[in-house]
Design a protein around this motif. Structure first.
Motif, PDB file in Angstrom:
ATOM      1  N   GLU A  20      -7.678   8.548   0.522  1.00  0.00           N
ATOM      2  CA  GLU A  20      -7.931   7.348   1.325  1.00  0.00           C
ATOM      3  C   GLU A  20      -9.421   7.108   1.456  1.00  0.00           C
TER       4      GLU A  20
ATOM      5  N   SER B 121       0.854  -1.184   0.000  1.00  0.00           N
ATOM      6  CA  SER B 121       0.000   0.000   0.000  1.00  0.00           C
ATOM      7  C   SER B 121       0.893   1.239   0.000  1.00  0.00           C
TER       8      SER B 121
ATOM      9  N   THR C 202      -6.474  -1.926   0.401  1.00  0.00           N
ATOM     10  CA  THR C 202      -5.785  -1.978   1.707  1.00  0.00           C
ATOM     11  C   THR C 202      -6.449  -2.947   2.681  1.00  0.00           C
TER      12      THR C 202
ATOM     13  N   ILE D 245       1.097   6.889   3.469  1.00  0.00           N
ATOM     14  CA  ILE D 245       0.529   8.231   3.377  1.00  0.00           C
ATOM     15  C   ILE D 245       1.414   9.269   4.072  1.00  0.00           C
TER      16      ILE D 245
ATOM     17  N   VAL E 150      -2.930  11.205  -3.125  1.00  0.00           N
ATOM     18  CA  VAL E 150      -3.508   9.959  -2.625  1.00  0.00           C
ATOM     19  C   VAL E 150      -4.774  10.292  -1.858  1.00  0.00           C
TER      20      VAL E 150
ATOM     21  N   GLN F  73      -7.013   2.806  -1.264  1.00  0.00           N
ATOM     22  CA  GLN F  73      -6.355   4.079  -1.522  1.00  0.00           C
ATOM     23  C   GLN F  73      -6.416   4.325  -3.027  1.00  0.00           C
TER      24      GLN F  73
END
Length: 161
Positions: A133, A84, A159, A87, A131, A138
């Protein structure tokens, strides 16, 4: 008598015309030369146009191959199970994945690098990563411009696995 004289004059003119029709005259030779030059000019113009279009196609093909290359890299990263996007470390110029791979845009070199040492693509004039979420995924939105040609690509990272 006048009639006979007239017939002889016509006969003499016909003989002269037959004698003059032998071979190529200067006027017809000039016509052939002008026609040949015109045909060569048209063929040259077509050849130049054809070569210019080939050059344009070459540039477009190179751009497309570079877009395909970054797209393949991002697909491989986003579709890898258990991988993933980190972030906290990801910025608009840098994408960090949890498997350790990092894609960084160097604006001075106009290139995108994998792990700061492998050049993925060059001639990049714009690189913008965002990005978003969601609860179980994502969404990576990548805006890339190569030699003035821009593409926006989106990738979904699951995710929940």
């Amino acid at each position: 008598m006048i009639m006979i004289l007239f017939l002889q004059i016509i006969k003499t003119k016909e003989e002269l015309q037959v004698n003059n029709n032998k071979g190529i005259t200067l006027l017809s030779l000039m016509g052939y030369v002008i026609l040949t030059i015109t045909i060569l000019a048209v063929l040259t113009s077509l050849s130049i146009h054809f070569r210019r279009n080939l050059s344009d196609m070459d540039t477009k093909t190179i751009q497309d191959s570079k877009f395909d290359k970054i797209n393949l890299q991002m697909l491989e990263e986003t579709k890898t199970s258990g991988n993933s996007i980190n972030i906290d470390e990801t910025t608009t110029q840098k994408i960090v994945f949890t498997n350790g791979n990092t894609y960084t845009y160097d604006s001075s070199e106009l290139a995108v690098y994998l792990n700061d040492n492998i050049e993925v693509i060059d001639n990049v004039t714009l690189f913008n990563a965002t990005v978003e979420e969601k609860t179980t995924k994502q969404i990576l939105k990548l805006e890339v411009s190569i030699n003035g040609k821009e593409r926006i690509m989106e990738y979904v990272v699951n995710t929940s696995e």
